[in-house]
Design an enzyme around this catalytic site. Structure first.
Site, PDB file in Angstrom:
ATOM      1  N   THR A  67      -2.973 -31.834   0.164  1.00  0.00           N
ATOM      2  CA  THR A  67      -3.692 -32.602   1.189  1.00  0.00           C
ATOM      3  C   THR A  67      -4.864 -31.739   1.648  1.00  0.00           C
ATOM      4  O   THR A  67      -4.643 -30.670   2.243  1.00  0.00           O
ATOM      5  CB  THR A  67      -2.787 -32.897   2.399  1.00  0.00           C
ATOM      6  OG1 THR A  67      -1.661 -33.631   1.943  1.00  0.00           O
ATOM      7  CG2 THR A  67      -3.520 -33.711   3.452  1.00  0.00           C
TER       8      THR A  67
ATOM      9  N   LYS B 274      -4.964 -40.779   2.584  1.00  0.00           N
ATOM     10  CA  LYS B 274      -3.902 -39.911   3.135  1.00  0.00           C
ATOM     11  C   LYS B 274      -4.165 -39.597   4.613  1.00  0.00           C
ATOM     12  O   LYS B 274      -3.269 -39.698   5.458  1.00  0.00           O
ATOM     13  CB  LYS B 274      -3.848 -38.628   2.302  1.00  0.00           C
ATOM     14  CG  LYS B 274      -3.039 -37.500   2.885  1.00  0.00           C
ATOM     15  CD  LYS B 274      -1.563 -37.672   2.697  1.00  0.00           C
ATOM     16  CE  LYS B 274      -0.795 -36.570   3.415  1.00  0.00           C
ATOM     17  NZ  LYS B 274       0.629 -36.727   3.348  1.00  0.00           N
TER      18      LYS B 274
ATOM     19  N   LYS C  51      -2.474 -30.215  10.972  1.00  0.00           N
ATOM     20  CA  LYS C  51      -3.463 -30.037   9.896  1.00  0.00           C
ATOM     21  C   LYS C  51      -4.085 -31.387   9.503  1.00  0.00           C
ATOM     22  O   LYS C  51      -5.303 -31.522   9.419  1.00  0.00           O
ATOM     23  CB  LYS C  51      -2.758 -29.413   8.683  1.00  0.00           C
ATOM     24  CG  LYS C  51      -3.608 -29.367   7.434  1.00  0.00           C
ATOM     25  CD  LYS C  51      -2.811 -29.020   6.187  1.00  0.00           C
ATOM     26  CE  LYS C  51      -3.630 -29.338   4.946  1.00  0.00           C
ATOM     27  NZ  LYS C  51      -2.922 -29.115   3.696  1.00  0.00           N
TER      28      LYS C  51
HETATM   29  P1  NAD Z   1       3.820 -24.523   0.781  1.00  0.00           P
HETATM   30  O1  NAD Z   1       3.097 -23.571   1.653  1.00  0.00           O
HETATM   31  O2  NAD Z   1       5.301 -24.526   0.756  1.00  0.00           O
HETATM   32  O3  NAD Z   1       3.310 -24.352  -0.736  1.00  0.00           O
HETATM   33  C1  NAD Z   1       1.997 -24.014  -1.100  1.00  0.00           C
HETATM   34  C2  NAD Z   1       2.120 -22.953  -2.182  1.00  0.00           C
HETATM   35  O4  NAD Z   1       0.822 -22.624  -2.687  1.00  0.00           O
HETATM   36  C3  NAD Z   1       2.721 -21.630  -1.654  1.00  0.00           C
HETATM   37  O5  NAD Z   1       3.913 -21.350  -2.371  1.00  0.00           O
HETATM   38  C4  NAD Z   1       1.616 -20.610  -1.914  1.00  0.00           C
HETATM   39  O6  NAD Z   1       2.113 -19.337  -2.284  1.00  0.00           O
HETATM   40  C5  NAD Z   1       0.858 -21.267  -3.040  1.00  0.00           C
HETATM   41  N1  NAD Z   1      -0.492 -20.746  -3.215  1.00  0.00           N
HETATM   42  C6  NAD Z   1      -1.452 -20.553  -2.276  1.00  0.00           C
HETATM   43  N2  NAD Z   1      -2.586 -20.069  -2.858  1.00  0.00           N
HETATM   44  C7  NAD Z   1      -2.312 -19.953  -4.179  1.00  0.00           C
HETATM   45  C8  NAD Z   1      -3.066 -19.520  -5.296  1.00  0.00           C
HETATM   46  N3  NAD Z   1      -4.309 -19.062  -5.165  1.00  0.00           N
HETATM   47  N4  NAD Z   1      -2.474 -19.532  -6.504  1.00  0.00           N
HETATM   48  C9  NAD Z   1      -1.198 -19.962  -6.658  1.00  0.00           C
HETATM   49  N5  NAD Z   1      -0.432 -20.406  -5.643  1.00  0.00           N
HETATM   50  C10 NAD Z   1      -0.987 -20.399  -4.411  1.00  0.00           C
HETATM   51  O7  NAD Z   1       3.261 -25.968   1.181  1.00  0.00           O
HETATM   52  P2  NAD Z   1       3.884 -27.392   0.781  1.00  0.00           P
HETATM   53  O8  NAD Z   1       4.739 -27.880   1.889  1.00  0.00           O
HETATM   54  O9  NAD Z   1       4.419 -27.310  -0.606  1.00  0.00           O
HETATM   55  O10 NAD Z   1       2.561 -28.289   0.810  1.00  0.00           O
HETATM   56  C11 NAD Z   1       1.617 -28.254  -0.235  1.00  0.00           C
HETATM   57  C12 NAD Z   1       0.565 -29.305   0.047  1.00  0.00           C
HETATM   58  O11 NAD Z   1       1.198 -30.590   0.147  1.00  0.00           O
HETATM   59  C13 NAD Z   1      -0.190 -29.074   1.366  1.00  0.00           C
HETATM   60  O12 NAD Z   1      -1.534 -29.420   1.164  1.00  0.00           O
HETATM   61  C14 NAD Z   1       0.496 -30.034   2.327  1.00  0.00           C
HETATM   62  O13 NAD Z   1      -0.351 -30.439   3.378  1.00  0.00           O
HETATM   63  C15 NAD Z   1       0.864 -31.178   1.402  1.00  0.00           C
HETATM   64  N6  NAD Z   1       2.007 -31.991   1.835  1.00  0.00           N
HETATM   65  C16 NAD Z   1       3.146 -31.391   2.299  1.00  0.00           C
HETATM   66  C17 NAD Z   1       4.219 -32.186   2.698  1.00  0.00           C
HETATM   67  C18 NAD Z   1       5.493 -31.574   3.228  1.00  0.00           C
HETATM   68  O14 NAD Z   1       6.314 -32.301   3.794  1.00  0.00           O
HETATM   69  N7  NAD Z   1       5.727 -30.278   3.030  1.00  0.00           N
HETATM   70  C19 NAD Z   1       4.128 -33.586   2.617  1.00  0.00           C
HETATM   71  C20 NAD Z   1       2.974 -34.157   2.088  1.00  0.00           C
HETATM   72  C21 NAD Z   1       1.923 -33.345   1.709  1.00  0.00           C
END
Ligand code: NAD
Length: 294
Positions: A93, A168, A243
């Protein structure tokens, strides 16, 4: 079956990758965090040493990263090195401007691209029932659809580049506003001596009905599996709601849209987060409102 590079194996990325593997795809993954890589390995992901290494023979690249700056930085590293004609799918997102920049970057290197953020949280990611909101050219979407299917309950093609991100943040602005509305109603009901169940029974079958009430009720009891019954353990963390509300307000300012309720919701979630509630489910805003009531 397809070889897929998956960058960003966090709370969402890991279960999504697991569903791609169950569907028979080969997934080569990379994340910056060792614990995430260990979980991925257990799911059957081939763990690679870098995002660039994960590109090996990959026809599709999926990113699931925290924010626009991470997506643009990773795209900057990998777009010049990806297989000719590969398809880039960004499921993070992020802000609409960054999403459009990511498309431009990919297309400059002869790649196809779609933005495909999701709704449904970690539960939907695990169950393979996420709603995908996709933006991009018809041809890129047609190619992406069968790849997204094992992770999806629903896939909607919303329009051109960035349209998925636009959908979204509009959806989550509705969600943030409606959750505050429902929580306010329960706080008022308490003050008026009305039971939670009585308000629920009336509003859930009346004009106050909405998802925040009937699927995600912010008081314990009426909806047994809502986070309110689990001490507001997320679910969908308040930090992520903040966010998304900030993204909606940036987009509204840029586009000249008037969104006073969205702005108010963003402010209330900012205060809630500032009190150390970033990891609390976003429905916990009810306790914040209750605490501010006389
Ligand atoms: P998270 O923080 O658990 O996962 C993100 C991952 O990206 C982390 O493990 C981090 O180490 C990795 N990362 C960051 N920079 C990196 C790089 N340069 N190379 C490789 N890996 C890298 O977050 P999440 O909950 O998995 O969410 C991910 C996305 O999905 C976000 O944009 C969030 O807004 C969206 N989202 C989350 C949810 C939810 O319920 N968690 C729901 C819908 C959307």
């Amino acid at each position: 079956m397809t070889t897929i590079a998956f960058i960003g194996l966090g709370n969402m990325g890991n279960p999504m990758a697991a569903n791609l593997i169950k569907a028979g795809h080969t997934v080569q993954g990379f994340d910056l965090v060792a614990e995430s890589l260990a979980v991925a390995r257990d799911h059957g992901v081939t763990v690679m040493a870098s995002a660039v290494a994960a590109l090996k023979d990959a026809d599709v690249v999926i990113t699931m990263l925290p924010a626009g700056k991470h997506v643009l930085s990773v795209y900057g590293d990998i777009a010049p090195k990806a297989k000719t004609g590969a398809l880039f799918i960004d499921c993070s997102t992020i802000d609409v401007d960054s999403a459009k920049k990511a498309h431009t970057l990919a297309q400059k290197h002869g790649l196809q691209s779609i933005d495909a953020p999701v709704s449904g949280g970690t539960g939907g990611a695990t169950a393979g029932t996420l709603t995908f909101m996709a933006g991009g050219a018809d041809e890129a979407f047609a190619r992406a659809e069968p790849i997204l299917k094992p992770m999806a309950g629903r896939i909607v093609h919303c329009g051109g580049d960035g349209a998925g991100q636009a959908a979204k943040i509009c959806n989550n602005m509705i969600l943030g506003i409606s959750m505050i509305g429902v929580a306010e109603a329960f706080v008022l009901a308490e003050k008026l001596g009305l039971s939670h169940q009585a308000l629920f029974d009336v509003a859930s079958t009346s004009s106050g009905q909405c998802w925040s009430l009937t699927s995600y009720c912010p008081v314990p009891g009426p909806v047994p599996n809502s986070p309110a019954n689990k001490d507001y353990k997320p679910g969908f963390a308040a930090a992520l709601m903040l966010k998304d509300l900030k993204l909606s307000q940036e987009a509204a300012q840029g586009a000249g849209a008037v969104t006073p309720m969205g702005a108010e919701a963003a402010q209330l979630y900012a205060l809630f987060n500032a009190q150390g509630n970033g990891g609390v489910d976003f429905s916990g805003i009810l306790n914040f409102l209750r605490g501010r009531s006389a």
